[in-house]
Design a protein around this motif. Sequence first.
Motif, PDB file in Angstrom:
ATOM      1  N   UNK A 109      49.713  81.938  83.661  1.00  0.00           N
ATOM      2  CA  UNK A 109      49.810  82.130  82.209  1.00  0.00           C
ATOM      3  C   UNK A 109      48.478  82.516  81.579  1.00  0.00           C
ATOM      4  N   UNK A 110      47.382  82.338  82.306  1.00  0.00           N
ATOM      5  CA  UNK A 110      46.055  82.619  81.750  1.00  0.00           C
ATOM      6  C   UNK A 110      45.415  83.848  82.387  1.00  0.00           C
ATOM      7  N   UNK A 111      46.203  84.709  82.982  1.00  0.00           N
ATOM      8  CA  UNK A 111      45.671  85.897  83.655  1.00  0.00           C
ATOM      9  C   UNK A 111      44.911  86.776  82.658  1.00  0.00           C
ATOM     10  N   UNK A 112      43.616  86.892  82.857  1.00  0.00           N
ATOM     11  CA  UNK A 112      42.767  87.628  81.918  1.00  0.00           C
ATOM     12  C   UNK A 112      42.788  89.130  82.160  1.00  0.00           C
ATOM     13  N   UNK A 113      43.419  89.560  83.237  1.00  0.00           N
ATOM     14  CA  UNK A 113      43.394  90.982  83.593  1.00  0.00           C
ATOM     15  C   UNK A 113      44.508  91.789  82.948  1.00  0.00           C
ATOM     16  N   UNK A 114      45.427  91.110  82.255  1.00  0.00           N
ATOM     17  CA  UNK A 114      46.583  91.811  81.704  1.00  0.00           C
ATOM     18  C   UNK A 114      46.254  92.416  80.336  1.00  0.00           C
ATOM     19  N   UNK A 115      47.081  93.360  79.919  1.00  0.00           N
ATOM     20  CA  UNK A 115      46.890  93.985  78.611  1.00  0.00           C
ATOM     21  C   UNK A 115      47.347  93.040  77.489  1.00  0.00           C
ATOM     22  N   UNK A 116      47.007  93.346  76.233  1.00  0.00           N
ATOM     23  CA  UNK A 116      47.320  92.420  75.132  1.00  0.00           C
ATOM     24  C   UNK A 116      48.806  92.084  74.991  1.00  0.00           C
ATOM     25  N   UNK A 117      49.692  93.065  75.219  1.00  0.00           N
ATOM     26  CA  UNK A 117      51.134  92.786  75.120  1.00  0.00           C
ATOM     27  C   UNK A 117      51.558  91.811  76.203  1.00  0.00           C
ATOM     28  N   UNK A 118      51.095  92.047  77.439  1.00  0.00           N
ATOM     29  CA  UNK A 118      51.433  91.140  78.535  1.00  0.00           C
ATOM     30  C   UNK A 118      50.852  89.751  78.285  1.00  0.00           C
ATOM     31  N   UNK A 119      49.655  89.693  77.717  1.00  0.00           N
ATOM     32  CA  UNK A 119      49.045  88.401  77.417  1.00  0.00           C
ATOM     33  C   UNK A 119      49.912  87.623  76.432  1.00  0.00           C
ATOM     34  N   UNK A 120      50.448  88.329  75.445  1.00  0.00           N
ATOM     35  CA  UNK A 120      51.323  87.671  74.463  1.00  0.00           C
ATOM     36  C   UNK A 120      52.634  87.223  75.124  1.00  0.00           C
ATOM     37  N   UNK A 121      53.146  88.031  76.047  1.00  0.00           N
ATOM     38  CA  UNK A 121      54.359  87.646  76.776  1.00  0.00           C
ATOM     39  C   UNK A 121      54.119  86.391  77.611  1.00  0.00           C
ATOM     40  N   UNK A 122      52.936  86.310  78.239  1.00  0.00           N
ATOM     41  CA  UNK A 122      52.608  85.118  79.023  1.00  0.00           C
ATOM     42  C   UNK A 122      52.508  83.886  78.130  1.00  0.00           C
ATOM     43  N   UNK A 123      51.975  84.060  76.933  1.00  0.00           N
ATOM     44  CA  UNK A 123      51.897  82.953  75.983  1.00  0.00           C
ATOM     45  C   UNK A 123      53.299  82.453  75.624  1.00  0.00           C
ATOM     46  N   UNK A 124      54.194  83.388  75.369  1.00  0.00           N
ATOM     47  CA  UNK A 124      55.565  83.002  75.054  1.00  0.00           C
ATOM     48  C   UNK A 124      56.254  82.373  76.267  1.00  0.00           C
ATOM     49  N   UNK A 125      56.014  82.930  77.449  1.00  0.00           N
ATOM     50  CA  UNK A 125      56.622  82.360  78.660  1.00  0.00           C
ATOM     51  C   UNK A 125      56.205  80.910  78.828  1.00  0.00           C
ATOM     52  N   UNK A 126      54.928  80.643  78.631  1.00  0.00           N
ATOM     53  CA  UNK A 126      54.429  79.270  78.758  1.00  0.00           C
ATOM     54  C   UNK A 126      55.108  78.352  77.748  1.00  0.00           C
ATOM     55  N   UNK A 127      55.256  78.822  76.517  1.00  0.00           N
ATOM     56  CA  UNK A 127      55.899  78.005  75.488  1.00  0.00           C
ATOM     57  C   UNK A 127      57.376  77.769  75.809  1.00  0.00           C
ATOM     58  N   UNK A 128      58.074  78.831  76.214  1.00  0.00           N
ATOM     59  CA  UNK A 128      59.505  78.685  76.493  1.00  0.00           C
ATOM     60  C   UNK A 128      59.759  77.781  77.692  1.00  0.00           C
TER      61      UNK A 128
END
Length: 213
Positions: free
Chosen positions: A188-207
């Motif tokens: 969920x903290x992958x720093x190599x992803x683009x901003x959209x993917x980073x936001x998706x990871x944030x939502x995935x972690x929350x869900x």
Amino acid sequence: MDFAAWEPIYERILEDFGFDRTGDEEAARFISHMLTRENTASLSELKDTISGKPVLVCGNAPGLRNELLKIDLSAFVIIAADGAAAVLMDMGRVPEVICTDLDGNSEADIEKEILACERGSIVLVHAHGDNMDKLEKYVHRFKHFIATTQARPFDNVYNFGGFSDGDRCIFVAKEFGAKSIKLAGFDFEDSRVNPIKKKKLKWAKELIGMLGI
């Protein structure tokens, strides 16, 4: 997933990303027209595959392969998210279930998902506003699939909860009564992803957190 419970979460996600719900609804109608009695897997088959069994949910983080080498894959029913299915197929393991929107994959990865379907995987193909071109190109090649949407479900297009492929896998495992759920290939903290993917990871972690995983 009770859609009345999911809808407020879905609306928050749409607002956060600036997505249009009508696109998701159009895609759901589009995939519904591609369903036939011959190519549609049943929910009872999906339940029989998952219910009461230990499930390994595989996301497609870069470290997935190394994690899998340390796990006895034979001890689990495997639900693979999108490109994770290709990693598993390369390792000689056909996942029992695949959740994919066909959107983040190379053509080679999609071909491996189609091969997995031919070898017995139940594939949950997800329709949303940005992947209708992929649905049109590939869905007819899946001979054993279930159609899903993140908007309101209808007829034989289902919504089990979740937004991206990885968290949808976990919602499916929960919905169909997995005995236990273990995760591999989630970062969920992958720093190599683009901003959209980073936001998706944030939502995935929350869900996923909402499910107590």
